[in-house]
Design a protein around this motif. Structure first.
Motif, mmCIF file in Angstrom:
data_model
loop_
_atom_site.group_PDB
_atom_site.id
_atom_site.type_symbol
_atom_site.label_atom_id
_atom_site.label_comp_id
_atom_site.label_asym_id
_atom_site.label_seq_id
_atom_site.Cartn_x
_atom_site.Cartn_y
_atom_site.Cartn_z
ATOM 1 N N VAL A 128 10.508 -34.092 17.892
ATOM 2 C CA VAL A 128 9.526 -33.060 18.215
ATOM 3 C C VAL A 128 8.255 -33.260 17.392
ATOM 4 O O VAL A 128 7.145 -33.085 17.878
ATOM 5 N N PHE A 129 8.424 -33.615 16.124
ATOM 6 C CA PHE A 129 7.257 -33.845 15.260
ATOM 7 C C PHE A 129 7.267 -35.287 14.746
ATOM 8 O O PHE A 129 7.605 -35.543 13.591
ATOM 9 N N PRO A 130 6.922 -36.225 15.575
ATOM 10 C CA PRO A 130 7.034 -37.634 15.147
ATOM 11 C C PRO A 130 5.833 -38.110 14.349
ATOM 12 O O PRO A 130 5.768 -39.265 13.975
ATOM 13 N N ASN A 131 4.883 -37.189 14.081
ATOM 14 C CA ASN A 131 3.589 -37.682 13.594
ATOM 15 C C ASN A 131 3.622 -38.284 12.199
ATOM 16 O O ASN A 131 2.864 -39.197 11.899
ATOM 17 N N LEU A 132 4.517 -37.781 11.341
ATOM 18 C CA LEU A 132 4.560 -38.324 9.982
ATOM 19 C C LEU A 132 4.725 -39.838 10.052
ATOM 20 O O LEU A 132 3.953 -40.593 9.455
ATOM 21 N N PHE A 133 5.717 -40.277 10.804
ATOM 22 C CA PHE A 133 5.989 -41.704 10.861
ATOM 23 C C PHE A 133 4.967 -42.444 11.716
ATOM 24 O O PHE A 133 4.522 -43.534 11.389
ATOM 25 N N LEU A 134 4.569 -41.813 12.824
ATOM 26 C CA LEU A 134 3.604 -42.476 13.718
ATOM 27 C C LEU A 134 2.285 -42.731 12.996
ATOM 28 O O LEU A 134 1.678 -43.795 13.140
ATOM 29 N N ASP A 135 1.842 -41.748 12.201
ATOM 30 C CA ASP A 135 0.572 -41.930 11.484
ATOM 31 C C ASP A 135 0.672 -43.090 10.497
ATOM 32 O O ASP A 135 -0.261 -43.883 10.342
ATOM 33 N N LEU A 136 1.819 -43.149 9.823
ATOM 34 C CA LEU A 136 1.991 -44.236 8.858
ATOM 35 C C LEU A 136 1.949 -45.597 9.562
ATOM 36 O O LEU A 136 1.319 -46.538 9.093
ATOM 37 N N ILE A 137 2.637 -45.659 10.699
ATOM 38 C CA ILE A 137 2.656 -46.931 11.423
ATOM 39 C C ILE A 137 1.264 -47.280 11.924
ATOM 40 O O ILE A 137 0.844 -48.439 11.886
ATOM 41 N N ASN A 138 0.533 -46.225 12.358
ATOM 42 C CA ASN A 138 -0.841 -46.447 12.829
ATOM 43 C C ASN A 138 -1.695 -47.136 11.775
ATOM 44 O O ASN A 138 -2.527 -47.981 12.086
ATOM 45 N N LEU A 139 -1.463 -46.721 10.511
ATOM 46 C CA LEU A 139 -2.226 -47.328 9.412
ATOM 47 C C LEU A 139 -2.058 -48.844 9.418
ATOM 48 O O LEU A 139 -2.977 -49.591 9.113
ATOM 49 N N MET A 140 -0.834 -49.268 9.749
ATOM 50 C CA MET A 140 -0.576 -50.706 9.755
ATOM 51 C C MET A 140 -1.122 -51.356 11.009
ATOM 52 O O MET A 140 -1.780 -52.385 10.969
ATOM 53 N N VAL A 141 -0.768 -50.732 12.155
ATOM 54 C CA VAL A 141 -1.064 -51.368 13.434
ATOM 55 C C VAL A 141 -2.561 -51.444 13.684
ATOM 56 O O VAL A 141 -3.063 -52.427 14.221
ATOM 57 N N LYS A 142 -3.275 -50.399 13.229
ATOM 58 C CA LYS A 142 -4.703 -50.360 13.510
ATOM 59 C C LYS A 142 -5.491 -51.329 12.632
ATOM 60 O O LYS A 142 -6.569 -51.759 12.979
ATOM 61 N N SER A 143 -4.947 -51.654 11.490
ATOM 62 C CA SER A 143 -5.752 -52.420 10.532
ATOM 63 C C SER A 143 -6.065 -53.826 11.034
ATOM 64 O O SER A 143 -5.253 -54.504 11.567
#
Lengths: 532, 497
Positions: free
Chosen positions: B482-497
């Protein structure tokens, strides 16, 4: 002659002291009567020797490849013989290894040796002098005297305090190593006739003809390969190890085997560089066979001591492999492997001695399920077993990594084959560990002994045993995590050695004759690569 | 991105190790010993949590301990990928340490001190792997996990335990010596360093003119070297290692051990090789197809297992490969899907194992066929089990759905219908082996022997030690969906870089 040396600047002749102290100790021991006094005297002498050797570490000049702490005295003018001793980056660590291991040899014999303590202490101390002498001699005659001088005390140690088949083992040890020494003597005399000197650095700088180099190389290499021991000259080692008393095994494993590697680095490589290049493929193949055969034979042993003895053959295979890669990582890895083997296998033999004193058996089956009774012992056993199989973070990993790195850099195929040895090491050590600590064979104690009887017999390590093992543990992690100081000490000397090989390899005929083999190895590398 | 040099991150690795020591010295006092475990777990989690804001801010923490050789060091570096794994593992350790108390005392297990020591050190080593800043450090902690989980697997010290443990150590040691060690050396020869490239997941650490053949060899050696990931054909140790006590299976074989394997593969793919070189050499897609085989085959095998733990074991093999599949597809969406599954799978699978263990302690049942009607006697356990299995199947809004959503997006990005089909078929298979268990528990007929028994099995204090943690993890497996954002945001930091 002085250009090669940096004369000793300490306020006492450190190397001569190291040579004389144990001899004086041995002479005094002749007049001691009580067993306790002899034990403590042996311990005190070896400890003082160890303390005296420490300035070699603190005052060593890493920036030079010259021989340091050197002493030069006229000895036998008629033959132009000098008493000349010194250490460089290759030998200094081996001297320190010797002086630091010897107190442990006395300690681990404390209750193991039951008879003839006077003789035991005398033999041990004379052995120490001879071993230090081999590493510090800068003169081939001196070297040979100490080299031969080791033989008799070691022979006595096996023959007097050995196990059931001590006669067989001691004679075999003597004959094998003595045969090797004779070839060495021939090489020494041949080089003297050619050059007119016994001084090792001058012998290194002389350029010999290729044919002469081949003969010198072969004569020396046989002697060192037996000492090492390399396949197929290894058969004396398991016999000697199994029958030797615990301190004999420790000396054999920790120091004596290193003489072979030291000999290769001191004689074969710098004195016969062209021949070395010519024989590289042969020696690499022999090293690989040693690694694999040693590991494979270790896998099948039921006698713990034999298992460790065969594992030594494999470990020493990594040493010769590293040496004959003739690159920086390889030689440093080989040097470090020698030290690591001294620490780890020395500790393993001490551990075997401890358990032998309790169960009077070296069979794995008789020493199983120790985990329940001897937690401290088992912890050390686990630790040194992991070190022996080159677990990352322990000392052996660093040396194995360096040798493998050197190998991959030069001959990927050789490296790929030697990995097999690393796998075998893990297999036999974990098998040993599993069987000694837990044992899955059946639920009963060996020989139907009841638990109570076993419990009475299997007392955990006492303080004396703990101290020995803890001391070596420090080195396992220190070298495992911070090997840089050691590598730095070797640096200048290894660079100088590589330079010597490079300079000597320009002999035209050698290049022509050697190229065939090299092309073969390199072609094998590209061939494998093309497969993918 | 800034790299902050601090020795503080060392704490997270040290706490579990010190916990192990404290457990060892207080072996004679069970209550004190077990409190050390829980306290150590809580402190570990808090320490990871304290680093979270820095990582979320886009910075990384670094600490070099020992330099062995130029480019080879014991070095810790905390980045988003590491923090995800560390957060999940340390949090679940808290619950597992409570659960252990119930399980180990409930069954009156022997050698509990050894058990807790090894447990703590294994978690500590997993933390080390999560924090590893180079391949050598990763390898070091990976091996420590192998060695310290060995006594856990053979804990029962019976024939089955020894056999399982032997297989376990043979598989793990053989692969790491035979494949991982040469892989590490080849990487060092090619790149001159073992340090991860933690700034970018695309570039890798190799120079531009590197020999691609050698890179492929090194990559394949890595893929097979990390046998803890359970990729077929090197998965066989996993089902046999399930002879271990259930808390071991739960934490170590659903979270720590196997995740260290998968985490290491992801780490190596993203921080050593980089997506560019994997795409150029075609290794990414090859890996994706390769693990697809594992996903499907393991699911089919799971269908045939009637022992609950064995079924869960094969489910683990299958689910782990989703993570590798996601990363191997090399698109931002798929990588997100793969990495977020590290967390999603952990919460769900630990719930399932906890439930299996709880059922065993409370009722002595191991086989699914005996579990008819159990839902009435163990309602909390079975509801949590049901929720977690929904997560495994990928039903919204449970955690697993997020994974499958991103993985599916990845396959669509690639226009790869084969992989999409694999995803769909495997979801059906997941449903095929989980739904019957839940149905049986709630609607199935009890065994004749259990007929008429309606009393709750969850009331005893020791059982409560197990039920409470598993209810929490069950609830969390829904919450991370329901609240996946904690992990998704962290992964975004990696994937977006």
């Amino acid at each position: 002659m002085e250009n090669y040396l940096i004369l000793n600047t300490l306020n006492f002749p450190i190397l001569s002291t190291l040579l004389i102290l144990p001899v004086v100790g041995a002479i005094v021991a002749m007049f001691l009567r009580s067993e306790t006094a002899l034990k403590y005297w042996g311990l005190v002498v070896t400890l003082i020797t160890a303390l005296v050797s420490l300035p070699l570490w603190t005052n060593f000049d890493q920036t030079t490849a010259k021989y340091q702490f050197a002493e030069l005295r006229h000895w036998f003018p008629a033959l132009d013989l000098e008493y000349v001793i010194g250490v460089d980056g290759i030998s200094v660590l081996l001297v320190l290894l010797t002086t630091l291991v010897m107190p442990l040899c006395v300690l681990c014999s404390w209750t193991y040796i039951k008879t003839r303590w006077k003789e035991f202490i005398i033999v041990t101390l004379l052995m120490e002098t001879a071993m230090i002498g081999v590493f510090v001699s800068m003169n081939t005659v001196l070297f040979y005297i100490f080299w031969e001088g080791m033989l008799v005390p070691m022979y006595l140690m096996i023959a007097i305090w050995g196990g059931a088949r001590k006669d067989y083992a001691s004679i075999k040890f003597f004959l094998y190593t003595f045969t090797g020494s004779i070839f060495l003597l021939v090489a020494i005399i041949a080089m003297y006739i050619t050059t007119g000197t016994f001084f090792i650095p001058e012998l290194m700088d002389h350029t010999y003809s290729f044919t002469f180099q081949v003969w010198v190389f072969l004569a020396c290499a046989i002697g060192f390969a037996i000492k090492m021991p390399m396949f197929p000259f290894h058969t004396w080692l398991p016999a000697a190890h199994v029958e030797a008393p615990v301190s004999g095994s420790v000396i054999l494993a920790s120091i004596l085997l290193k003489m072979g590697g030291y000999g290769f680095l001191r004689f074969c490589l710098p004195m016969a560089p062209a021949a070395t290049l010519y024989f590289v493929p042969l020696l690499l193949v022999m090293s690989l066979i040693s690694i694999i055969v040693g590991g494979y034979l270790a896998l099948g042993q039921t006698d713990i001591k034999k298992l460790i003895a065969y594992s030594s053959v494999g470990h020493m295979g990594f040493v010769t492999l590293g040496i004959f890669l003739l690159n920086d990582a390889g030689i440093k890895g080989a040097m470090l492997q020698m030290l690591n083997h001294g620490v780890t296998t020395g500790a393993l033999f001490i551990l075997i001695g401890i358990i032998y004193e309790r169960t009077h058996s070296r069979e794995i089956a008789d020493n199983s399920k120790l985990g329940m009774f001897m937690p401290i012992y088992v912890t050390f056993l686990g630790l040194f077993s992991l070190s022996s199989l080159a677990f990352p973070g322990t000392n052996s990993f660093v040396s194995e990594f360096l040798v493998l790195f050197g190998a991959f850099d030069k001959y990927p195929v050789v490296a790929a084959i030697s990995i097999l040895g690393a796998i075998l090491a893990a297999a036999y050590m974990l098998r040993l560990l599993q069987k000694m600590v837990w044992d899955d064979s059946d639920g009963h104690a060996p020989h139907g002994e009841d638990g109570e009887a076993r419990k009475r017999k299997l007392i955990d390590c006492n303080m004396r045993e703990f101290v020995q093992l803890a001391f070596l543990t420090v080195f396992v992690f220190w070298i495992g995590l911070n090997p840089t100081p050691l590598l730095d000490i070797m640096d200048s000397s290894v660079a100088h050695l590589l330079h010597q090989i490079d300079a000597g390899s320009h002999l035209q005929d050698a290049v022509e004759q050697g190229s065939g083999h090299h092309a073969m190895l390199e072609n094998a590398g590209t061939w494998i690569k093309n497969l993918f | 991105m800034n790299t902050i040099i601090t020795s503080k991150i060392l704490i997270t690795v040290l706490i579990p190790m010190i916990t192990g020591l404290l457990v060892m010295v207080s072996g004679k006092k069970p209550n004190l010993r077990d409190s050390w475990s829980t306290l150590g777990a809580i402190l570990t989690f808090v320490s990871v949590l304290s680093f979270l804001p820095v990582i979320q801010g886009g910075d990384q923490l670094q600490c070099t301990l020992f330099e062995l050789y130029p480019g080879v060091a014991v070095k810790l570096n905390l980045d988003p990928l590491g923090v995800i794994f560390a957060l999940v593992a340390s949090f679940l350790w808290i619950l597992a340490s409570l659960y252990c108390v119930g399980y180990m005392r409930g069954l009156d297990e022997h050698a509990q001190t050894r058990f807790y020591v090894c447990y703590a050190v294994s978690v500590g080593a997993a933390m080390g792997a999560a924090f590893a800043g180079n391949l050598f450090t990763l390898y070091l902690f990976y091996e420590v996990v192998s060695i310290f989980t060995y006594p856990l697997v053979m804990h029962h010290q019976d024939e089955e335990g020894y056999a399982g443990a032997k297989k376990y150590i043979v598989y793990l040691m053989f692969t790491s010596k035979a494949f991982l060690l040469p892989a590490m050396i080849i990487v060092y020869v090619l790149a001159g360093t073992l340090d991860f490239n933690s700034a970018s997941i695309t570039a890798g650490i190799f120079p531009a003119d590197v020999d691609h053949t050698m890179v492929v060899i090194a990559y394949l050696l890595c893929l097979f070297g990390f046998a803890k990931a359970g990729i077929m054909p090197l998965h066989n140790w996993l089902p046999d290692a399930m002879v271990a006590p259930t808390p071991v299976s739960a934490l170590l074989h659903a979270v720590v051990v196997v995740k260290v394997g998968v985490f290491s593969i992801c780490r190596v793919m993203l921080s050593i090789f980089g997506t560019n070189i994997l795409a150029d050499t075609g290794m990414g897609l090859l890996t994706a197809y390769f693990v697809s085989f594992t996903i499907l085959t393991a699911s089919v095998i799971a269908l045939t297992k009637t022992n609950l733990k064995a079924r869960l074991a094969y489910s683990t093999v299958s689910q782990l490969s989703y993570i590798v599949l996601g990363v191997a597809m090399l698109t931002p969406n798929s990588i997100t899907g793969g990495l977020v599954h590290i967390a999603n799978h952990a919460f769900a699978k630990i719930t399932l194992f906890f439930a299996a263990g709880c059922i065993f302690v409370a009722s002595g049942k191991k086989d699914i066929s005996e579990m008819g009607g159990l839902g009435k006697r163990m309602p909390f356990t079975m509801v949590a089990f049901g929720l977690a299995s929904l997560g495994m199947i990928g039903v919204p809004p449970v955690g697993g759905f997020v994974t499958k959503w991103y993985l599916a997006l990845g396959t669509i990005d690639l226009h790869n219908w084969i992989l999409l089909t694999v995803l769909l078929v495997s979801s059906l298979l997941n449903a095929g082996y989980f739904v019957p268990v839940v149905l049986k528990a709630f609607f199935g007929k009890p065994l004749p022997a259990d007929e008429g028994l309606t009393s709750s099995l969850e009331g005893k204090p020791l059982i409560m030690f197990m039920v409470v943690p598993l209810v929490i993890t069950g609830a969390l497996s829904v919450l991370v969906g329901v609240f996946p954002n904690l992990f998704l945001d962290l992964i975004n930091l990696m994937v977006k870089s």
